[in-house]
Design an enzyme around this catalytic site. Sequence first.
Site, mmCIF file in Angstrom:
data_model
loop_
_atom_site.group_PDB
_atom_site.id
_atom_site.type_symbol
_atom_site.label_atom_id
_atom_site.label_comp_id
_atom_site.label_asym_id
_atom_site.label_seq_id
_atom_site.Cartn_x
_atom_site.Cartn_y
_atom_site.Cartn_z
ATOM 1 N N ILE A 153 9.046 -15.102 -8.043
ATOM 2 C CA ILE A 153 8.088 -15.278 -6.946
ATOM 3 C C ILE A 153 6.982 -14.227 -6.961
ATOM 4 O O ILE A 153 6.072 -14.272 -6.132
ATOM 5 C CB ILE A 153 8.784 -15.263 -5.569
ATOM 6 N N GLY A 154 7.049 -13.299 -7.895
ATOM 7 C CA GLY A 154 5.999 -12.297 -7.979
ATOM 8 C C GLY A 154 6.071 -11.546 -9.288
ATOM 9 O O GLY A 154 7.148 -11.334 -9.833
ATOM 10 N N LYS A 155 4.906 -11.169 -9.803
ATOM 11 C CA LYS A 155 4.883 -10.452 -11.079
ATOM 12 C C LYS A 155 3.707 -9.494 -11.090
ATOM 13 O O LYS A 155 2.573 -9.884 -10.817
ATOM 14 C CB LYS A 155 4.766 -11.436 -12.240
ATOM 15 N N TRP A 182 4.127 -3.759 -13.610
ATOM 16 C CA TRP A 182 5.307 -2.920 -13.858
ATOM 17 C C TRP A 182 6.569 -3.463 -13.224
ATOM 18 O O TRP A 182 7.616 -2.846 -13.279
ATOM 19 C CB TRP A 182 5.035 -1.495 -13.402
ATOM 20 N N THR A 226 8.793 -7.308 -11.704
ATOM 21 C CA THR A 226 8.904 -8.751 -11.487
ATOM 22 C C THR A 226 9.840 -8.973 -10.308
ATOM 23 O O THR A 226 10.847 -8.282 -10.170
ATOM 24 C CB THR A 226 9.473 -9.452 -12.735
ATOM 25 N N LYS A 247 13.512 -7.132 -6.735
ATOM 26 C CA LYS A 247 12.400 -6.559 -7.488
ATOM 27 C C LYS A 247 12.961 -5.744 -8.641
ATOM 28 O O LYS A 247 13.777 -4.841 -8.439
ATOM 29 C CB LYS A 247 11.550 -5.664 -6.578
ATOM 30 N N ASP A 295 -2.011 0.893 3.128
ATOM 31 C CA ASP A 295 -2.516 -0.226 2.325
ATOM 32 C C ASP A 295 -2.316 -1.552 3.064
ATOM 33 O O ASP A 295 -1.845 -2.531 2.485
ATOM 34 C CB ASP A 295 -1.825 -0.257 0.960
#
EC number: 2.7.11.1
Length: 338
Positions: free
Chosen positions: A36-38, A41, A43, A59, A151
């Site tokens: 679901i995310g990459k 540094w 995944t 993660k 952020d």
Amino acid sequence: MGNSNSKSVKNDKENFEDPNATNFESVSQFKIRNVIGKGSWSTVFVVKHRQTKQRFALKCINKKKHDEHKIKKLRNEVLLLQSLNHPLLCKFYSEFEDETKIYLVTDLMLGGDLRYHISQRKFNESVIRIWMVELVSALIYIHSKGVLHRDVKPDNILLDEKGHCKLADFNVAAKVHTSSSPSKSNMTVGRVGTPVYMAPETLIHAVSYKESDWWSLGITFYECLFQVRPFPNHLLINWIRASEEEKASSADRLSSALHISRDKKLTTISKDARSAVMAFLEMDIKKRLGHSSKKLQTHPFFCSISLETVSKGNLTPIFRPKSGKVYVDPILDLEATF
């Protein structure tokens, strides 16, 4: 990850641990599902715990791609996350590692990030009000713990399946300094975060306060309303890239460019929403909305919603992501390796 001279918080397990949670110690405890995310540094995978059948986000960070300094910062981030526990933060459960990777287990947020949703369609103020008040609750909480996010932006705000907004990604968050000098207290040093969301004091003076997070929320608020940001990207990015000498000579021009009062788009929204946006994007941190939590909670745009209800996660969102829809890029599964 950004530079920070701040100390990490101590692990507060009594406040953090879920008595119903399983103790996560190895990746073998999970069945690995889709990506679901990459990032460059890490995944992020959807995983299912073999014993409880609960789904989480895992993660995976490759140690070989990072030096000792970055790994130390990651461990400090973990300690900070372990000290936070709030319904509108993406919950952190556990950290473990093997010879090649570090693994972080967090809540699975299948509703996608706010960036995705506001890029797809325009939302009315009623929907955005609920998003903002949930983020207000999350920021008030972390600030009460002495933590600055540094952020805040749509990419770092995730929706759960019910549509609740949760603040995520604390990789540049930090504890504020404590000092006997009022001018150096309750702040962090460095230009940390994403330039187009940075507050003027961060851009110009390389310091951040809790009010700097409220500025970033103001940019996010504006973006939710209009699907664009209020200030030109190139202006802020060029500033970050400039030498210190160039920054010193152009600080007044940048400060002048960051005034929101002449923005004609603001005339197309309600008086209360306009007032809130302008107050978040106030140059003077002592006048900025968020400097006083009481003024924030009684602002006309937010006062119709009880923050006590919000802080318990009991507010019912108006917008709910479609059930069964995966808000991720399908190409990620082809690119990722475990």
